[in-house]
Design a protein around this motif. Structure first.
Motif, short mmCIF file in Angstrom:
data_model
loop_
_atom_site.label_atom_id
_atom_site.label_comp_id
_atom_site.label_asym_id
_atom_site.label_seq_id
_atom_site.Cartn_x
_atom_site.Cartn_y
_atom_site.Cartn_z
N ALA A 437 -34.28 -0.13 -31.18
CA ALA A 437 -34.16 -1.42 -31.86
C ALA A 437 -34.46 -2.57 -30.91
O ALA A 437 -34.36 -2.43 -29.68
CB ALA A 437 -32.76 -1.59 -32.45
N VAL A 438 -34.79 -3.71 -31.49
CA VAL A 438 -35.02 -4.91 -30.69
C VAL A 438 -33.73 -5.34 -30.01
O VAL A 438 -32.62 -4.96 -30.43
CB VAL A 438 -35.58 -6.07 -31.55
N LYS A 439 -33.86 -6.13 -28.98
CA LYS A 439 -32.73 -6.53 -28.16
C LYS A 439 -31.58 -7.14 -28.96
O LYS A 439 -30.39 -6.88 -28.69
CB LYS A 439 -33.21 -7.53 -27.11
N ASP A 440 -31.89 -7.94 -29.98
CA ASP A 440 -30.85 -8.66 -30.72
C ASP A 440 -29.87 -7.74 -31.45
O ASP A 440 -28.73 -8.15 -31.73
CB ASP A 440 -31.49 -9.62 -31.72
N ILE A 441 -30.28 -6.52 -31.76
CA ILE A 441 -29.38 -5.61 -32.49
C ILE A 441 -29.13 -4.31 -31.74
O ILE A 441 -28.39 -3.46 -32.22
CB ILE A 441 -29.92 -5.30 -33.90
N ALA A 442 -29.72 -4.15 -30.56
CA ALA A 442 -29.53 -2.94 -29.76
C ALA A 442 -28.27 -3.05 -28.91
O ALA A 442 -27.81 -4.14 -28.59
CB ALA A 442 -30.75 -2.71 -28.88
N PRO A 443 -27.72 -1.92 -28.47
CA PRO A 443 -26.58 -1.97 -27.55
C PRO A 443 -26.94 -2.57 -26.19
O PRO A 443 -26.08 -3.14 -25.52
CB PRO A 443 -26.19 -0.50 -27.41
N ASN A 444 -28.20 -2.40 -25.77
CA ASN A 444 -28.67 -2.93 -24.47
C ASN A 444 -27.84 -2.40 -23.31
O ASN A 444 -27.44 -3.14 -22.41
CB ASN A 444 -28.67 -4.46 -24.49
N LYS A 445 -27.60 -1.09 -23.34
CA LYS A 445 -26.78 -0.46 -22.30
C LYS A 445 -27.59 0.39 -21.33
O LYS A 445 -27.00 1.06 -20.47
CB LYS A 445 -25.70 0.42 -22.96
N VAL A 446 -28.90 0.39 -21.44
CA VAL A 446 -29.72 1.17 -20.52
C VAL A 446 -29.88 0.40 -19.22
O VAL A 446 -30.41 -0.71 -19.21
CB VAL A 446 -31.10 1.49 -21.12
N GLY A 447 -29.42 0.97 -18.13
CA GLY A 447 -29.48 0.31 -16.83
C GLY A 447 -30.42 1.02 -15.88
O GLY A 447 -31.13 1.96 -16.26
N PRO A 448 -30.45 0.60 -14.62
CA PRO A 448 -31.27 1.29 -13.61
C PRO A 448 -30.96 2.78 -13.59
O PRO A 448 -29.81 3.21 -13.77
CB PRO A 448 -30.87 0.60 -12.31
N THR A 449 -31.96 3.59 -13.38
CA THR A 449 -31.90 5.02 -13.65
C THR A 449 -30.96 5.80 -12.75
O THR A 449 -30.20 6.65 -13.21
CB THR A 449 -33.32 5.62 -13.56
N LEU A 450 -30.99 5.54 -11.45
CA LEU A 450 -30.27 6.37 -10.49
C LEU A 450 -28.87 5.82 -10.21
O LEU A 450 -28.67 4.60 -10.19
CB LEU A 450 -31.06 6.45 -9.18
N LYS A 451 -27.93 6.73 -9.96
CA LYS A 451 -26.58 6.30 -9.61
C LYS A 451 -25.87 7.40 -8.85
O LYS A 451 -26.29 8.57 -8.87
CB LYS A 451 -25.78 5.91 -10.85
N GLY A 452 -24.79 7.03 -8.16
CA GLY A 452 -24.00 7.99 -7.42
C GLY A 452 -24.81 8.73 -6.38
O GLY A 452 -25.66 8.16 -5.69
N ALA A 453 -24.55 10.04 -6.26
CA ALA A 453 -25.23 10.85 -5.25
C ALA A 453 -26.72 10.95 -5.49
O ALA A 453 -27.49 11.24 -4.56
CB ALA A 453 -24.60 12.24 -5.22
N LYS A 454 -27.16 10.70 -6.73
CA LYS A 454 -28.60 10.79 -7.02
C LYS A 454 -29.37 9.57 -6.52
O LYS A 454 -30.60 9.56 -6.56
CB LYS A 454 -28.80 10.97 -8.52
N TRP A 455 -28.64 8.52 -6.13
CA TRP A 455 -29.30 7.36 -5.53
C TRP A 455 -28.95 7.38 -4.04
O TRP A 455 -27.88 6.91 -3.63
CB TRP A 455 -28.83 6.07 -6.19
N ALA A 456 -29.81 7.93 -3.25
CA ALA A 456 -29.49 8.32 -1.88
C ALA A 456 -29.60 7.16 -0.90
O ALA A 456 -30.63 6.94 -0.25
CB ALA A 456 -30.39 9.46 -1.44
N LEU A 457 -28.52 6.41 -0.76
CA LEU A 457 -28.43 5.40 0.29
C LEU A 457 -28.16 6.13 1.61
O LEU A 457 -27.26 6.96 1.69
CB LEU A 457 -27.29 4.43 -0.01
N THR A 458 -28.95 5.84 2.64
CA THR A 458 -28.75 6.45 3.95
C THR A 458 -28.57 5.36 4.99
O THR A 458 -29.11 4.25 4.84
CB THR A 458 -29.93 7.35 4.35
#
Length: 548
Positions: A437-458
């Motif tokens: 759905a368009v932004k005005d009626i969508a939940p708009n909860k999709v964020g950047p893809t990687l998080k936690g251990a899958k986003w490897a900060l070193t």
């Protein structure tokens, strides 16, 4: 290059980049909240709960708040239900509510073979159907039928085709069919025919173009009803291969071929190539295709003028494009694209990355370039649209031998609907059908893809008092802009580094920052955060660096 066989015909990446970024912004790209006001908004990538099916959907048609689905399936179940649970019998056709995604319980016609295409009558009272069926609700209907949408009942409309129909389109005076057949109503008609909308008297209309080669896959009609464009694997129409090679424009009254300059640039026909889909918005028509080996040169989509038949733009992606749908500002595609760099889109990668749903601008935003890497057929110098930052992630299904995800796309002003044989969307179990759905009626909860251990900060300490932190780019499925915030010690402190990047997903490259002035032999904790324009946040795990 075509990578798999097509059930609709035959039964039918990213170069890893590592750049050091310590300042903001690359080129702009459109999404649900584009940084460039000159670019259109896409729908959100949020997966809206939708009725599921146990097979494949080939077509969806929107009528008000009802969506009609045709395909090859025998049951439906609610969103969230596992396969084999809460099933309702549905024989190759169903209806659901556009606003809720819930199955319409009172609509359940029974087709004894798959439904390949559907088209509304101009007054939206009838749904014309094409496919491989020979009966509907136990009554003989040989690959052509019509459903009264007010009652859900089969009408008396009954053309007879001797083999599969792949496509149907309708005006108030004619219903056009295309497919595999060689006769209609017991008269010779080679893969395209026109019949009267009613079943009174002689049904077959005189239009009888002569096709050679492969089948017709789709049909669109001009707004005045005087012309049709057909697409498929045929190699000539009325004795001509240009126009007539995979595409033809035909005068309805006479069956004669009309000028179609776009066919000089888009050449898909024969045993290993075809135009797979066509759509129209009244002033333009749109198409998509595939090729494998020889015989064709388009795997992406194109837009052409009804008035002149000339090419408006060509989207030169590689990876078969099964369907295309135009909205006012955005054109959506269903495909398995894997390389779009000649159209300024995402590059081919090793291993190959597949993108089953994409979006482009309606207007021209540049020109295509030559393929200098993979020896694919290309279209250098032709006008192209711009790819928009909208890339939901799909899990392929296994119902067809092609084992694909999306096969069809449909939209209105608020929703975009995909159908196919997929099993999940963005990791959410959602088989065969999904709404966005368009932004005005969508939940708009999709964020950047990687998080936690899958986003490897070193982190390392290269020298006394310093900590060098590195992290991969973390793009968002429906927003080009991501703000990266690096924290030391706690999330309540002010970030020690903020980087705002606006770029397509494949240009969100790895980043590096060196924190200085730290006490020797101290242990410093760091965490990176990615935030999209709508406030969705992804965070890495904490990493501890012992300072030299």
């Amino acid at each position: 290059m075509r990578d798999v066989m097509k059930p609709i015909l035959a039964v039918l990446a990213l170069l890893a980049t590592s750049l050091t970024l310590v300042t903001s912004a690359i080129s702009a790209s459109a999404d649900t909240a584009p940084a460039d006001p000159d670019l259109p908004r896409t729908v959100s990538a949020d997966v809206l709960p939708t009725v599921q099916i146990n097979g494949v959907a080939w077509k969806q048609v929107i009528v008000g708040d009802i969506v009609y689905v045709g395909g090859n399936f025998t049951s439906a179940r609610p969103a969230g239900a596992a396969a084999g649970t809460s099933e309702s019998a549905r024989s190759h056709m169903l209806a659901y509510r556009l606003s809720t995604g819930k199955l319409v319980t009172g609509f359940a016609p029974k087709f004894n073979g798959q439904v390949k295409d559907m088209a509304l009558s101009p007054d939206k009272s009838l749904l014309y159907v094409a496919g491989g069926f020979t009966q509907v609700d136990g009554v003989n209907r040989y690959r052509g039928a019509a459903i009264n949408l007010a009652t859900g009942a089969l009408t008396s409309f009954r053309p007879i085709f001797n083999s599969t129909t792949n496509a149907v389109a309708a005006t108030s005076t004619a219903v056009f069919y295309g497919g595999v057949f060689t006769s209609a109503d017991n008269a010779a008609r080679t893969k395209v025919a026109a019949v009267k909308p009613s079943d009174t008297g002689t049904q077959l209309l005189p239009m009888n173009p002569k096709l050679a080669g492969g089948n017709v896959n789709d049909i669109v009609v001009s707004s005045d009803g005087t012309k049709i464009v057909i697409g498929g694997a045929f190699t000539s129409v009325n004795g001509s291969a240009n126009p007539g090679y995979g595409l033809a424009r035909i005068e309805v009254s006479s069956g004669k071929s009309l000028a179609l300059p776009v066919n000089s640039e888009v050449r898909n026909g024969g045993a290993n190539s075809a135009i797979l889909s066509l759509e129209s918005d009244g002033t333009s028509f749109y198409g998509s295709g595939y090729h494998y080996g020889g015989g064709g040169n388009l795997e992406g989509s194109f837009k052409a003028s009804w008035a002149t038949g000339k090419l408006t733009w060509l989207e030169d992606c590689h990876g078969d494009t099964y369907a295309v749908w135009p909205t006012t500002d955005v054109v959506y595609q269903a495909s398995h694209k894997h390389g779009c760099d000649t159209s300024a889109g995402f590059p081919e990668t090793k291993p190959r990355a597949w993108h089953h749903a994409t979006a482009t601008t309606q207007d021209v935003r540049g020109t295509n370039t030559a393929d200098t890497k993979y020896n694919y057929p290309d279209h250098p110098g032709t006008p192209r649209p711009e790819f928009l930052e909208w890339y939901p992630k799909w899990t392929n299904g296994t119902f067809t031998s092609a084992k694909q995800s999306t096969w069809t796309v449909t939209a209105n002003a608020k929703y975009v609907l995909f159908g196919g044989e997929f099993l999940k969307v963005n990791g959410v179990a959602q088989q065969g059908l999904v709404r966005f759905a368009v932004k005005d009626i969508a939940p708009n909860k999709v964020g950047p893809t990687l998080k936690g251990a899958k986003w490897a900060l070193t982190g390392t300490s290269p020298s006394a008092g310093k900590a060098t932190l590195k992290w991969p780019g973390n793009p968002d499925k429906d927003n080009a802009t991501v703000t990266y915030k690096l924290y030391r010690g706690s999330m309540t402190s002010t970030p020690i580094k903020t980087v705002k990047v606006t770029a397509p997903f494949w240009k969100h490259a790895a980043m590096t920052f060196t924190d200085t002035g730290r006490a020797s032999r101290s242990a410093q904790k760091y965490r990176i955060e990615a935030v999209d324009p709508l406030g969705n946040v992804s965070r890495s795990d904490w990493v501890t660096v012992t300072i030299k």
